[in-house]
Design an enzyme around this catalytic site. Sequence first.
Site, PDB file in Angstrom:
ATOM      1  N   ARG A 113      -3.056  -0.659  -8.402  1.00 44.44           N
ATOM      2  CA  ARG A 113      -4.460  -0.454  -8.024  1.00 44.44           C
ATOM      3  C   ARG A 113      -4.548   0.990  -7.556  1.00 44.44           C
ATOM      4  NH1 ARG A 113      -5.461  -3.208  -2.893  1.00 44.44           N
ATOM      5  NH2 ARG A 113      -5.820  -1.288  -1.746  1.00 44.44           N
ATOM      6  N   THR A 125     -14.683   4.309   3.101  1.00 40.82           N
ATOM      7  CA  THR A 125     -13.724   4.545   4.180  1.00 40.82           C
ATOM      8  C   THR A 125     -14.392   4.763   5.540  1.00 40.82           C
ATOM      9  OG1 THR A 125     -12.310   5.502   2.491  1.00 40.82           O
ATOM     10  CG2 THR A 125     -11.722   6.006   4.773  1.00 40.82           C
ATOM     11  N   HIS A 176     -34.823 -24.759  21.842  1.00 39.93           N
ATOM     12  CA  HIS A 176     -33.742 -24.881  20.858  1.00 39.93           C
ATOM     13  C   HIS A 176     -32.970 -26.189  21.020  1.00 39.93           C
ATOM     14  CE1 HIS A 176     -33.340 -20.657  19.079  1.00 39.93           C
ATOM     15  NE2 HIS A 176     -34.485 -20.688  19.742  1.00 39.93           N
ATOM     16  N   HIS A 234       0.863  -1.181   0.000  1.00 37.83           N
ATOM     17  CA  HIS A 234       0.000   0.000   0.000  1.00 37.83           C
ATOM     18  C   HIS A 234       0.897   1.227   0.000  1.00 37.83           C
ATOM     19  CE1 HIS A 234      -3.856   1.975   1.528  1.00 37.83           C
ATOM     20  NE2 HIS A 234      -4.293   1.110   0.633  1.00 37.83           N
TER      21      HIS A 234
HETATM   22  C1  HCA Z   1      -7.380   4.493   4.938  1.00 41.86           C
HETATM   23  C2  HCA Z   1      -7.201   3.937   3.564  1.00 41.86           C
HETATM   24  C3  HCA Z   1      -8.106   2.815   3.214  1.00 41.86           C
HETATM   25  C4  HCA Z   1      -7.698   2.387   1.821  1.00 41.86           C
HETATM   26  C5  HCA Z   1      -8.515   1.309   1.202  1.00 41.86           C
HETATM   27  C6  HCA Z   1      -7.939   0.726  -0.068  1.00 41.86           C
HETATM   28  C7  HCA Z   1      -9.599   3.250   3.279  1.00 41.86           C
HETATM   29  O1  HCA Z   1      -6.753   3.981   5.879  1.00 41.86           O
HETATM   30  O2  HCA Z   1      -8.141   5.425   5.082  1.00 41.86           O
HETATM   31  O3  HCA Z   1      -6.793   1.043  -0.442  1.00 41.86           O
HETATM   32  O4  HCA Z   1      -8.615  -0.068  -0.713  1.00 41.86           O
HETATM   33  O5  HCA Z   1     -10.331   2.751   4.114  1.00 41.86           O
HETATM   34  O6  HCA Z   1      -9.954   4.135   2.504  1.00 41.86           O
HETATM   35  O7  HCA Z   1      -7.944   1.728   4.120  1.00 41.86           O
END
Ligand code: HCA
Length: 467
Positions: free
Chosen positions: A130, A164, A286, A70
């Site tokens: 990605r 997120t 149950h 990442h």
């Molecule tokens: C974060 C990043 C992420 C990224 C998800 C991904 C999110 O920590 O805020 O790369 O697919 O939740 O957006 O985890």
Amino acid sequence: MVEILDTTLREGEQTAYVNFTIDEKIEIARMLDQIGVDMIEAGDPSVSPSVAKAIERIAGLGLKAEIIAHSVASRPSIDRAKNCGAHRVAIFYATSKIHLDAKLHKTQDQALDLICEHIAYARSLGLKVRYTPEDATRTDFDFLVQVCNAAIQAGADRISFADTLGIMQPHIMFERVSALRQRLLSCKIDLHCHNDYGLALANAMAGIRAGADCIHTTVNGLGERVGIPDLAETVMAFHNFEDERKFNIQPLVQISSYLEKVSGFFLAPNKPITGQNAFTHKSGVHTNGILKDPRTYEPFDPAMIGRERKIVIDKYTGKSAVAARLEEYSIAVSPAELEVIVMRIKNMGDNRKQLFDTDIIEIAEQVTGREIDVIPHDINALVMLEVESHVYTSAVVRRLRSFTNVSNVYEVTGEYDISALVNVENVMALNNLIEELRTVTGVKRTETRVILKKYTRSSSGGSQNLS
Ligand code: HCA
Ligand code: CU
């Protein structure tokens, strides 16, 4: 065929107070590979040298899964992803107005340029890419489509639709992903759904129905705040509802227990699939049904994943469950005796949290007037622990109390510092628990005494439940 990307090692390590060692990460990656997840997100190498090292070691294992690093949108970070041997870099850059204004201080146009520039850079290093529009579900939809298509043109072949903040609902997710599928250039779509309303897996499944390709999971649902879909729940839902047979379901329980151990993050008993109570039955109605045919109250046979059903005996219990438990021990009682035993259990249940087999055998002894010489299957034991001299005993006590199988903890005088009363299902579980207790920081050594029978001070030979 649904794809699974497991991000226990990246998102999971973002769980409050959770950190893994490099060796633990390698073990987790191997187990994930056995289960057959398509991709393993192994960490963000810019977080720390040890995270980078772990990704490098995992990328060198030759696993079947694709190994992902990442990264934020910065060249040095992308270089680190390349240097640690990851097959793919996942570049995230937020696209919602609130994130652009308050966090990144960028306009939409500036963001678009930055994203494309960094994707092209990663491609120039030979990495697969990605792109994740962080906070995608709060992003203006037309802008989201514009950014994602620009990212694809710059070289990304996967887009992660990131919820997120976990604010989606299944029907909205379905609509959004259908629209994305229609409007995006050729790419795979990942779903990264946070669980803030407990809807993460439902949302992800709706997204798959709408044409997405991949779900992000973590073991035990770890992750920022309340995490993302749990690997075992996701795999079992697809296995049982969608006939998805590509994953090996056998190691799911083992990896979950391993994660409990190395994260110190223990499952709630009512956690689906892997939680202690997932196949435990209680009320008379149950248990009666279960004893006649387990399909009455079990969504699937627990043996499928190597688990066993359990019937709890307490004041809710009916005759059939008590009779079955006595039969397990070959204790024969008359119908009249059974009535009395059940009545006693019901009366006792009012002031007891839990009845162990020792208590049931004891009641049967009292009611029948015969001595019953059997050893209970479930085990009560006293674990004595010596604490390192530089560690506060109370700190160890606090940690021990978070173990579900530890019912009482005493600080004591003498050779040992702590005595813990534990109750487990069998010898194997006792061994595992002792091993876990030994890993608690500050525990120097342990000694375990299995309890054979318990006696009260006043009773004439009667044993007493320890609660
Ligand atoms: C974060 C990043 C992420 C990224 C998800 C991904 C999110 O920590 O805020 O790369 O697919 O939740 O957006 O985890
Ligand atoms: Cu996330």
